[in-house]
Design an enzyme around this catalytic site. Structure first.
Site, PDB file in Angstrom:
ATOM      1  N   ASP A  79     -15.097 -12.579  -3.345  1.00  0.00           N
ATOM      2  CA  ASP A  79     -14.436 -12.541  -1.892  1.00  0.00           C
ATOM      3  C   ASP A  79     -15.222 -12.125  -0.973  1.00  0.00           C
ATOM      4  O   ASP A  79     -16.341 -11.285  -1.354  1.00  0.00           O
ATOM      5  CB  ASP A  79     -13.018 -11.966  -2.140  1.00  0.00           C
ATOM      6  CG  ASP A  79     -13.025 -10.533  -2.814  1.00  0.00           C
ATOM      7  OD1 ASP A  79     -13.897 -10.031  -2.932  1.00  0.00           O
ATOM      8  OD2 ASP A  79     -11.762 -10.080  -3.185  1.00  0.00           O
ATOM      9  N   ASN A 148      -1.326  -4.411  -6.131  1.00  0.00           N
ATOM     10  CA  ASN A 148      -0.014  -5.261  -5.840  1.00  0.00           C
ATOM     11  C   ASN A 148      -0.317  -6.671  -6.702  1.00  0.00           C
ATOM     12  O   ASN A 148       0.312  -7.501  -6.823  1.00  0.00           O
ATOM     13  CB  ASN A 148      -0.074  -6.040  -4.397  1.00  0.00           C
ATOM     14  CG  ASN A 148      -1.285  -6.770  -3.790  1.00  0.00           C
ATOM     15  OD1 ASN A 148      -2.194  -6.797  -4.710  1.00  0.00           O
ATOM     16  ND2 ASN A 148      -1.301  -7.355  -2.648  1.00  0.00           N
ATOM     17  N   HIS A 150      -3.128  -8.323  -6.868  1.00  0.00           N
ATOM     18  CA  HIS A 150      -4.141  -9.183  -6.522  1.00  0.00           C
ATOM     19  C   HIS A 150      -5.424  -9.463  -7.423  1.00  0.00           C
ATOM     20  O   HIS A 150      -5.920  -8.209  -8.058  1.00  0.00           O
ATOM     21  CB  HIS A 150      -4.462  -9.501  -5.056  1.00  0.00           C
ATOM     22  CG  HIS A 150      -5.520  -8.286  -4.693  1.00  0.00           C
ATOM     23  ND1 HIS A 150      -5.393  -7.555  -3.369  1.00  0.00           N
ATOM     24  CD2 HIS A 150      -6.210  -7.500  -5.382  1.00  0.00           C
ATOM     25  CE1 HIS A 150      -6.173  -6.729  -3.054  1.00  0.00           C
ATOM     26  NE2 HIS A 150      -6.554  -6.561  -4.415  1.00  0.00           N
ATOM     27  N   GLU A 155      -3.700 -12.936  -3.229  1.00  0.00           N
ATOM     28  CA  GLU A 155      -2.505 -12.074  -3.073  1.00  0.00           C
ATOM     29  C   GLU A 155      -1.368 -12.601  -3.780  1.00  0.00           C
ATOM     30  O   GLU A 155      -1.166 -13.760  -4.114  1.00  0.00           O
ATOM     31  CB  GLU A 155      -2.293 -11.901  -1.746  1.00  0.00           C
ATOM     32  CG  GLU A 155      -3.470 -11.324  -0.761  1.00  0.00           C
ATOM     33  CD  GLU A 155      -3.456  -9.641  -0.682  1.00  0.00           C
ATOM     34  OE1 GLU A 155      -3.333  -9.130  -1.954  1.00  0.00           O
ATOM     35  OE2 GLU A 155      -3.968  -9.047   0.293  1.00  0.00           O
TER      36      GLU A 155
HETATM   37  P1  PGA Z   1     -10.136  -0.811  -6.300  1.00  0.00           P
HETATM   38  O1  PGA Z   1      -9.694  -2.015  -5.756  1.00  0.00           O
HETATM   39  O2  PGA Z   1     -11.060  -0.781  -7.219  1.00  0.00           O
HETATM   40  O3  PGA Z   1     -10.680   0.022  -5.046  1.00  0.00           O
HETATM   41  O4  PGA Z   1      -8.801  -0.020  -6.648  1.00  0.00           O
HETATM   42  C1  PGA Z   1      -9.324  -3.081  -6.561  1.00  0.00           C
HETATM   43  C2  PGA Z   1      -9.005  -4.333  -5.832  1.00  0.00           C
HETATM   44  O5  PGA Z   1      -8.150  -4.143  -5.014  1.00  0.00           O
HETATM   45  O6  PGA Z   1      -9.221  -5.454  -6.394  1.00  0.00           O
END
Ligand code: PGA
Length: 259
Positions: A79, A148, A150, A155
Site C-alpha cells: 500500500d 481495526n 485491516h 479497511e
Molecule cells: P503497526 O501497523 O505494525 O504499526 O501496528 C499495522 C497495520 O496497521 O497494518
C-alpha cells in the site's frame, strides 16, 4: 524463543509461531520468509510497513550481512499514501527502503511501488494490476494487522474480491498512523492498496502481529465467520498461512484451537 506449533485450523492451514520477545519474533519471521526465498530466490514479495515488522527487517539485515540471504527478490508495495512526493519520509516505499531495501542493495528495477502522486490514479492502479498478471502474481505476502482488522489499507467493509484501488482511510487508521508521523494532519487521507483478492492469490502469507492492542482483533480474525467487517478474516480460507505473534497478541487465542 519462537517455537513452532503443529495444530492447524480448518479449512485453511494456519500455523502460529509464538515468539516471546522482539528479537525472536524477528528471527522467526525472517526464517519463514527465507525458507520461501530458498525455493525461489527471485520471488515477488509483498512487504508491510508499521512498527510490527521492524524486528523482522532487523533480522533480515543481519541475515544479509552474514551472507545468509540474497537480494534477488522483487518488492511489491502492499500500500502507499496518495499525494506525497518521491523521497518523502512518509512514503511507504521510503520506509521499506530505509529498513530493508537500501541495506540489502535491492536495485530500483526490483522495487515495484505506487506512484503516490500519479496524475491518473486509475492508470496507476491498472499499471500495478497488469504488472501482477505479467509477473506471475505474489509468491509471499508479508502483512501486518491493523487494530481495526485491516490488511494493507483494506479497511473494514472491504469485500474479499476487491483488487488494487484507491481507498479513503478510516479515522481509526489515520489516528494510528498519526503516531508514525507526529499528528493526524501529517497523515494523507487517501491511499493506494492491493486488494484482498490480490492477497488471496498469494502463494504464501506471513501475518505479523505484536502487542496487546492486537489481541482482540487477532481473536476476531481467527474465530469469527470470515467477513469484510474484519478484512483479515479472509485468512481463514487461505492456504499456506503462517502467523508470527507475541504472547500479548495471542492472549485471547484459545490454545486448544491452535496449539
Ligand atoms: P503497526 O501497523 O505494525 O504499526 O501496528 C499495522 C497495520 O496497521 O497494518
Amino acid at each position: 524463543m519462537a517455537r513452532e506449533t503443529g495444530k492447524t485450523m480448518t479449512p485453511s492451514t494456519i500455523r502460529i509461531i509464538p515468539a516471546t520477545d522482539a528479537a525472536s519474533f524477528g528471527t522467526a519471521a525472517a526464517a519463514c520468509f527465507n525458507a520461501i526465498l530458498r525455493n525461489k530466490p527471485d520471488a515477488v514479495a509483498v512487504l508491510p510497513t508499521g512498527i510490527t515488522p521492524l524486528p523482522f527487517y532487523a533480522a533480515l539485515r543481519d541475515n544479509f550481512a552474514a551472507g545468509q540471504i540474497g537480494n534477488q527478490f522483487t518488492y511489491l508495495a502492499l500500500d502507499e499514501y496518495c499525494g506525497l512526493p518521491d523521497g518523502d519520509e512518509r512514503r511507504f516505499a521510503s520506509w521499506v527502503g530505509r529498513e530493508l531495501l537500501d541495506p540489502l542493495h535491492i536495485p530500483a528495477w526490483q522495487r515495484v511501488t505506487f506512484n503516490s502522486r500519479a496524475s491518473d490514479p486509475a492508470a496507476e492502479v491498472n499499471r500495478i494490476e497488469t504488472w501482477l498478471i505479467t509477473h506471475g502474481g505474489i509468491d509471499v505476502a508479508v502483512i501486518g494487522l491493523g487494530g481495526n482488522g485491516h490488511v494493507g489499507f483494506n479497511e473494514p467493509g472491504s469485500a474479499f474480491d476487491t483488487r488494487t484501488r484507491i481507498v479513503t482511510l478510516t479515522a481509526a487508521t489515520i489516528a494510528s498512523n498519526a503516531e508514525y508521523w507526529g499528528g493526524t494532519s501529517r497523515v494523507p487521507t487517501q491511499a493506494f492498496t492491493l486488494g484482498i483478492a490480490n492477497l488471496r492469490a498469494a502463494r504464501h502469507t506471513i501475518l505479523l502481529v505484536r502487542g496487546a492492542a492486537k489481541a482482540a482483533i487477532l481473536r476476531r480474525t481467527l474465530t469469527e465467520p470470515p467477513n469484510p467487517a474484519v478484512p483479515a478474516s479472509y485468512l481463514q480460507h487461505q492456504n499456506n498461512v503462517t502467523i508470527i505473534a507475541d504472547p500479548a497478541a495471542l492472549a485471547e487465542i484459545d490454545p486448544a484451537l491452535f496449539f
